[in-house]
Design a protein around this motif. Structure first.
Motif, PDB file in Angstrom:
ATOM      1  N   ALA A  38       0.830  -1.203   0.000  1.00  0.00           N
ATOM      2  CA  ALA A  38       0.000   0.000   0.000  1.00  0.00           C
ATOM      3  C   ALA A  38       0.869   1.260   0.000  1.00  0.00           C
ATOM      4  O   ALA A  38       0.543   2.245  -0.670  1.00  0.00           O
ATOM      5  CB  ALA A  38      -0.936  -0.002   1.205  1.00  0.00           C
ATOM      6  N   LEU A  39       1.974   1.231   0.741  1.00  0.00           N
ATOM      7  CA  LEU A  39       2.883   2.378   0.760  1.00  0.00           C
ATOM      8  C   LEU A  39       3.515   2.601  -0.611  1.00  0.00           C
ATOM      9  O   LEU A  39       3.701   3.739  -1.030  1.00  0.00           O
ATOM     10  CB  LEU A  39       3.970   2.179   1.819  1.00  0.00           C
ATOM     11  CG  LEU A  39       3.557   2.460   3.255  1.00  0.00           C
ATOM     12  CD1 LEU A  39       4.599   1.903   4.223  1.00  0.00           C
ATOM     13  CD2 LEU A  39       3.366   3.941   3.487  1.00  0.00           C
ATOM     14  N   GLU A  43       1.962   5.992  -1.098  1.00  0.00           N
ATOM     15  CA  GLU A  43       2.952   6.807  -0.397  1.00  0.00           C
ATOM     16  C   GLU A  43       2.528   7.201   1.018  1.00  0.00           C
ATOM     17  O   GLU A  43       3.348   7.274   1.903  1.00  0.00           O
ATOM     18  CB  GLU A  43       3.323   8.071  -1.183  1.00  0.00           C
ATOM     19  CG  GLU A  43       4.055   7.791  -2.462  1.00  0.00           C
ATOM     20  CD  GLU A  43       4.517   9.046  -3.159  1.00  0.00           C
ATOM     21  OE1 GLU A  43       4.214  10.155  -2.693  1.00  0.00           O
ATOM     22  OE2 GLU A  43       5.188   8.914  -4.188  1.00  0.00           O
ATOM     23  N   LEU A  44       1.231   7.493   1.258  1.00  0.00           N
ATOM     24  CA  LEU A  44       0.750   7.909   2.571  1.00  0.00           C
ATOM     25  C   LEU A  44      -0.367   6.958   2.997  1.00  0.00           C
ATOM     26  O   LEU A  44      -1.336   6.782   2.271  1.00  0.00           O
ATOM     27  CB  LEU A  44       0.230   9.347   2.505  1.00  0.00           C
ATOM     28  CG  LEU A  44      -0.078  10.039   3.820  1.00  0.00           C
ATOM     29  CD1 LEU A  44       1.199  10.255   4.635  1.00  0.00           C
ATOM     30  CD2 LEU A  44      -0.755  11.374   3.579  1.00  0.00           C
ATOM     31  N   VAL A  45      -0.208   6.343   4.179  1.00  0.00           N
ATOM     32  CA  VAL A  45      -1.159   5.329   4.638  1.00  0.00           C
ATOM     33  C   VAL A  45      -1.561   5.635   6.075  1.00  0.00           C
ATOM     34  O   VAL A  45      -0.720   5.993   6.904  1.00  0.00           O
ATOM     35  CB  VAL A  45      -0.524   3.916   4.568  1.00  0.00           C
ATOM     36  CG1 VAL A  45      -1.412   2.877   5.191  1.00  0.00           C
ATOM     37  CG2 VAL A  45      -0.214   3.545   3.137  1.00  0.00           C
ATOM     38  N   LYS A  46      -2.857   5.465   6.351  1.00  0.00           N
ATOM     39  CA  LYS A  46      -3.376   5.651   7.704  1.00  0.00           C
ATOM     40  C   LYS A  46      -3.831   4.290   8.226  1.00  0.00           C
ATOM     41  O   LYS A  46      -4.529   3.557   7.526  1.00  0.00           O
ATOM     42  CB  LYS A  46      -4.546   6.633   7.682  1.00  0.00           C
ATOM     43  CG  LYS A  46      -4.956   7.149   9.031  1.00  0.00           C
ATOM     44  CD  LYS A  46      -6.009   8.243   8.836  1.00  0.00           C
ATOM     45  CE  LYS A  46      -6.142   9.131  10.013  1.00  0.00           C
ATOM     46  NZ  LYS A  46      -7.135  10.186   9.783  1.00  0.00           N
ATOM     47  N   ILE A  47      -3.436   3.972   9.460  1.00  0.00           N
ATOM     48  CA  ILE A  47      -3.725   2.672  10.065  1.00  0.00           C
ATOM     49  C   ILE A  47      -4.435   2.898  11.393  1.00  0.00           C
ATOM     50  O   ILE A  47      -4.062   3.790  12.158  1.00  0.00           O
ATOM     51  CB  ILE A  47      -2.418   1.885  10.308  1.00  0.00           C
ATOM     52  CG1 ILE A  47      -1.652   1.716   8.999  1.00  0.00           C
ATOM     53  CG2 ILE A  47      -2.704   0.541  10.955  1.00  0.00           C
ATOM     54  CD1 ILE A  47      -0.230   1.246   9.180  1.00  0.00           C
ATOM     55  N   VAL A  81      -0.052   7.211  11.055  1.00  0.00           N
ATOM     56  CA  VAL A  81       0.118   7.672   9.676  1.00  0.00           C
ATOM     57  C   VAL A  81       1.564   7.432   9.287  1.00  0.00           C
ATOM     58  O   VAL A  81       2.487   7.859   9.983  1.00  0.00           O
ATOM     59  CB  VAL A  81      -0.238   9.167   9.524  1.00  0.00           C
ATOM     60  CG1 VAL A  81      -0.028   9.613   8.083  1.00  0.00           C
ATOM     61  CG2 VAL A  81      -1.672   9.425   9.958  1.00  0.00           C
ATOM     62  N   LEU A  82       1.753   6.723   8.158  1.00  0.00           N
ATOM     63  CA  LEU A  82       3.088   6.402   7.656  1.00  0.00           C
ATOM     64  C   LEU A  82       3.282   6.991   6.266  1.00  0.00           C
ATOM     65  O   LEU A  82       2.333   7.094   5.483  1.00  0.00           O
ATOM     66  CB  LEU A  82       3.284   4.887   7.567  1.00  0.00           C
ATOM     67  CG  LEU A  82       3.191   4.091   8.856  1.00  0.00           C
ATOM     68  CD1 LEU A  82       3.265   2.604   8.553  1.00  0.00           C
ATOM     69  CD2 LEU A  82       4.298   4.476   9.809  1.00  0.00           C
ATOM     70  N   TYR A  83       4.533   7.345   5.951  1.00  0.00           N
ATOM     71  CA  TYR A  83       4.875   7.882   4.632  1.00  0.00           C
ATOM     72  C   TYR A  83       6.120   7.181   4.114  1.00  0.00           C
ATOM     73  O   TYR A  83       7.081   6.974   4.854  1.00  0.00           O
ATOM     74  CB  TYR A  83       5.137   9.386   4.713  1.00  0.00           C
ATOM     75  CG  TYR A  83       5.666   9.972   3.432  1.00  0.00           C
ATOM     76  CD1 TYR A  83       4.839  10.165   2.339  1.00  0.00           C
ATOM     77  CD2 TYR A  83       7.011  10.334   3.313  1.00  0.00           C
ATOM     78  CE1 TYR A  83       5.329  10.690   1.165  1.00  0.00           C
ATOM     79  CE2 TYR A  83       7.510  10.861   2.141  1.00  0.00           C
ATOM     80  CZ  TYR A  83       6.665  11.048   1.064  1.00  0.00           C
ATOM     81  OH  TYR A  83       7.147  11.560  -0.105  1.00  0.00           O
ATOM     82  N   LYS A  84       6.063   6.841   2.834  1.00  0.00           N
ATOM     83  CA  LYS A  84       7.228   6.272   2.166  1.00  0.00           C
ATOM     84  C   LYS A  84       7.322   6.917   0.800  1.00  0.00           C
ATOM     85  O   LYS A  84       6.377   6.854   0.012  1.00  0.00           O
ATOM     86  CB  LYS A  84       7.099   4.748   2.026  1.00  0.00           C
ATOM     87  CG  LYS A  84       8.304   4.092   1.378  1.00  0.00           C
ATOM     88  CD  LYS A  84       8.132   2.592   1.334  1.00  0.00           C
ATOM     89  CE  LYS A  84       9.308   1.907   0.702  1.00  0.00           C
ATOM     90  NZ  LYS A  84       9.115   0.459   0.620  1.00  0.00           N
ATOM     91  N   GLU A  85       8.446   7.554   0.535  1.00  0.00           N
ATOM     92  CA  GLU A  85       8.617   8.250  -0.734  1.00  0.00           C
ATOM     93  C   GLU A  85       8.584   7.251  -1.886  1.00  0.00           C
ATOM     94  O   GLU A  85       9.210   6.192  -1.827  1.00  0.00           O
ATOM     95  CB  GLU A  85       9.942   9.007  -0.738  1.00  0.00           C
ATOM     96  CG  GLU A  85      10.110   9.910  -1.919  1.00  0.00           C
ATOM     97  CD  GLU A  85      11.346  10.775  -1.806  1.00  0.00           C
ATOM     98  OE1 GLU A  85      11.696  11.387  -2.814  1.00  0.00           O
ATOM     99  OE2 GLU A  85      11.941  10.834  -0.731  1.00  0.00           O
ATOM    100  N   GLY A  86       7.824   7.601  -2.918  1.00  0.00           N
ATOM    101  CA  GLY A  86       7.684   6.722  -4.076  1.00  0.00           C
ATOM    102  C   GLY A  86       8.879   6.811  -5.001  1.00  0.00           C
ATOM    103  O   GLY A  86       9.789   7.624  -4.816  1.00  0.00           O
ATOM    104  N   LYS A  87       8.875   5.958  -5.999  1.00  0.00           N
ATOM    105  CA  LYS A  87       9.926   5.984  -7.006  1.00  0.00           C
ATOM    106  C   LYS A  87       9.861   7.309  -7.769  1.00  0.00           C
ATOM    107  O   LYS A  87       8.828   7.964  -7.836  1.00  0.00           O
ATOM    108  CB  LYS A  87       9.735   4.819  -7.983  1.00  0.00           C
ATOM    109  CG  LYS A  87       9.693   3.464  -7.303  1.00  0.00           C
ATOM    110  CD  LYS A  87      11.076   2.987  -6.970  1.00  0.00           C
ATOM    111  CE  LYS A  87      11.069   1.558  -6.503  1.00  0.00           C
ATOM    112  NZ  LYS A  87      11.077   1.417  -5.072  1.00  0.00           N
ATOM    113  N   LYS A  88      10.948   7.702  -8.369  1.00  0.00           N
ATOM    114  CA  LYS A  88      11.028   8.997  -9.057  1.00  0.00           C
ATOM    115  C   LYS A  88       9.945   9.160 -10.128  1.00  0.00           C
ATOM    116  O   LYS A  88       9.364  10.218 -10.257  1.00  0.00           O
ATOM    117  CB  LYS A  88      12.399   9.171  -9.700  1.00  0.00           C
ATOM    118  CG  LYS A  88      13.536   9.213  -8.702  1.00  0.00           C
ATOM    119  CD  LYS A  88      13.514  10.486  -7.905  1.00  0.00           C
ATOM    120  CE  LYS A  88      14.680  10.501  -6.945  1.00  0.00           C
ATOM    121  NZ  LYS A  88      14.506  11.380  -5.833  1.00  0.00           N
ATOM    122  N   ASP A  89       9.675   8.111 -10.898  1.00  0.00           N
ATOM    123  CA  ASP A  89       8.702   8.223 -11.972  1.00  0.00           C
ATOM    124  C   ASP A  89       7.248   8.042 -11.499  1.00  0.00           C
ATOM    125  O   ASP A  89       6.325   8.331 -12.225  1.00  0.00           O
ATOM    126  CB  ASP A  89       9.005   7.217 -13.088  1.00  0.00           C
ATOM    127  CG  ASP A  89       9.068   5.793 -12.578  1.00  0.00           C
ATOM    128  OD1 ASP A  89       9.294   5.585 -11.361  1.00  0.00           O
ATOM    129  OD2 ASP A  89       8.865   4.866 -13.378  1.00  0.00           O
TER     130      ASP A  89
END
Length: 96
Positions: A38-39, A43-47, A81-89
């Motif tokens: 999901a991340l 990129e932004l997920v709420k649990i 709330v978690l955040y994981k930066e996505g791939k550049k594209d």
């Protein structure tokens, strides 16, 4: 992550509904894999941590972030709330 970026992500998370719930079985490998997927997609997920989960939400957030290589944006009560930066594209959220 700067304070300004964290505040921006918090404002985005305010309108989101939790997409995962952690219950009495706590963290399982399947749940960790699902959150990681999901991340990658969002990129932004709420649990949400349910009442029957005996673990501390702050500790759960740190554990999930470590396993999914993401960052904890905030923990309020039983919401994470978690955040994981996505791939550049594939970036969806542009941080200030």
């Amino acid at each position: 992550m700067t304070t300004k970026q964290r505040a921006y992500l918090k404002s985005l998370a305010m309108t989101m509904d939790p997409i995962f719930q952690i219950g009495k079985s706590s963290m399982t490998p399947g749940l960790t894999a699902a959150i990681s997927e999901a991340l990658d997609a969002r990129e932004l997920v709420k649990i949400s941590v349910l009442q029957n989960c005996l673990d501390d939400p702050r500790q759960l957030a740190e554990t999930i972030a470590e396993r999914t290589k993401s960052q904890v944006v905030q923990v309020i009560g039983k919401k994470i709330v978690l955040y994981k930066e996505g791939k550049k594209d594939k970036k969806k959220i542009i941080l200030p």
